[in-house]
Design a protein around this motif. Sequence first.
Motif, PDB file in Angstrom:
ATOM      1  N   LYS A   1       0.832  -1.204   0.000  1.00  0.00           N
ATOM      2  CA  LYS A   1       0.000   0.000   0.000  1.00  0.00           C
ATOM      3  C   LYS A   1       0.871   1.260   0.000  1.00  0.00           C
ATOM      4  O   LYS A   1       0.519   2.252  -0.633  1.00  0.00           O
ATOM      5  CB  LYS A   1      -0.918   0.026   1.226  1.00  0.00           C
ATOM      6  N   LYS A   2       2.006   1.228   0.714  1.00  0.00           N
ATOM      7  CA  LYS A   2       2.930   2.367   0.720  1.00  0.00           C
ATOM      8  C   LYS A   2       3.452   2.657  -0.677  1.00  0.00           C
ATOM      9  O   LYS A   2       3.706   3.801  -1.041  1.00  0.00           O
ATOM     10  CB  LYS A   2       4.109   2.106   1.654  1.00  0.00           C
ATOM     11  N   LYS A   3       3.607   1.600  -1.478  1.00  0.00           N
ATOM     12  CA  LYS A   3       4.091   1.765  -2.849  1.00  0.00           C
ATOM     13  C   LYS A   3       2.945   1.973  -3.830  1.00  0.00           C
ATOM     14  O   LYS A   3       3.142   1.882  -5.035  1.00  0.00           O
ATOM     15  CB  LYS A   3       4.920   0.550  -3.242  1.00  0.00           C
ATOM     16  N   LYS A   4       1.734   2.185  -3.288  1.00  0.00           N
ATOM     17  CA  LYS A   4       0.525   2.458  -4.067  1.00  0.00           C
ATOM     18  C   LYS A   4       0.160   1.308  -4.998  1.00  0.00           C
ATOM     19  O   LYS A   4      -0.221   1.502  -6.153  1.00  0.00           O
ATOM     20  CB  LYS A   4       0.665   3.764  -4.830  1.00  0.00           C
ATOM     21  N   ILE A   5       0.275   0.096  -4.489  1.00  0.00           N
ATOM     22  CA  ILE A   5      -0.122  -1.102  -5.227  1.00  0.00           C
ATOM     23  C   ILE A   5      -1.340  -1.689  -4.522  1.00  0.00           C
ATOM     24  O   ILE A   5      -1.273  -2.029  -3.342  1.00  0.00           O
ATOM     25  CB  ILE A   5       1.027  -2.126  -5.270  1.00  0.00           C
ATOM     26  N   ASN A   6      -2.454  -1.777  -5.257  1.00  0.00           N
ATOM     27  CA  ASN A   6      -3.696  -2.302  -4.687  1.00  0.00           C
ATOM     28  C   ASN A   6      -4.095  -3.651  -5.253  1.00  0.00           C
ATOM     29  O   ASN A   6      -4.892  -4.357  -4.650  1.00  0.00           O
ATOM     30  CB  ASN A   6      -4.848  -1.310  -4.912  1.00  0.00           C
ATOM     31  N   ARG A   7      -3.563  -3.997  -6.420  1.00  0.00           N
ATOM     32  CA  ARG A   7      -3.917  -5.265  -7.061  1.00  0.00           C
ATOM     33  C   ARG A   7      -2.668  -6.125  -7.190  1.00  0.00           C
ATOM     34  O   ARG A   7      -1.602  -5.638  -7.565  1.00  0.00           O
ATOM     35  CB  ARG A   7      -4.511  -5.003  -8.439  1.00  0.00           C
ATOM     36  N   ILE A   8      -2.819  -7.407  -6.895  1.00  0.00           N
ATOM     37  CA  ILE A   8      -1.704  -8.343  -6.983  1.00  0.00           C
ATOM     38  C   ILE A   8      -2.166  -9.633  -7.653  1.00  0.00           C
ATOM     39  O   ILE A   8      -3.354  -9.868  -7.835  1.00  0.00           O
ATOM     40  CB  ILE A   8      -1.123  -8.677  -5.588  1.00  0.00           C
ATOM     41  N   VAL A   9      -1.202 -10.475  -7.986  1.00  0.00           N
ATOM     42  CA  VAL A   9      -1.443 -11.839  -8.435  1.00  0.00           C
ATOM     43  C   VAL A   9      -0.839 -12.733  -7.361  1.00  0.00           C
ATOM     44  O   VAL A   9       0.342 -12.601  -7.031  1.00  0.00           O
ATOM     45  CB  VAL A   9      -0.766 -12.110  -9.797  1.00  0.00           C
ATOM     46  N   PHE A  10      -1.635 -13.623  -6.793  1.00  0.00           N
ATOM     47  CA  PHE A  10      -1.174 -14.462  -5.691  1.00  0.00           C
ATOM     48  C   PHE A  10      -0.607 -15.764  -6.241  1.00  0.00           C
ATOM     49  O   PHE A  10      -1.281 -16.499  -6.962  1.00  0.00           O
ATOM     50  CB  PHE A  10      -2.320 -14.750  -4.724  1.00  0.00           C
ATOM     51  N   ASP A  11       0.646 -16.042  -5.912  1.00  0.00           N
ATOM     52  CA  ASP A  11       1.332 -17.255  -6.354  1.00  0.00           C
ATOM     53  C   ASP A  11       1.547 -18.145  -5.136  1.00  0.00           C
ATOM     54  O   ASP A  11       2.366 -17.857  -4.278  1.00  0.00           O
ATOM     55  CB  ASP A  11       2.669 -16.894  -6.994  1.00  0.00           C
TER      56      ASP A  11
END
Length: 124
Positions: free
Chosen positions: A90-100
Amino acid sequence: MYKNKTSVKKEARIRIRNRIRKKIQGTSERPRVFVSKSNRYIYSQAVDDEKGMILAAASSLEKESKAKEKKTKNIKASKIVGETMAKRLKKKKINRIVFDRGVYPYHGRLKALAEAMRKEGLNF
């Protein structure tokens, strides 16, 4: 004629990992969050596969995690790792991920980590 059990298991794990990695690709907007675990600790990394960079990482080995939970191999510790990983993304402004999930089945410590990340507001 007979194969060693450990080599058979290792080959199976490599096949599973390759099968999953064919389908999953991380980008800078939507990084791949890879989870690995040992008998004692759990580790998580957000990876941008296009650039080959690690964007964020968290583990139950860190001092922050150990301060909140003394035992490092239970579900509570996995939730703490998931929360810290989500906060760092969130600090890096990432809200969407792909879970591996790697070679591990989606239950137990792995599921607790993923649910903690979802609870903090990450979408996957």
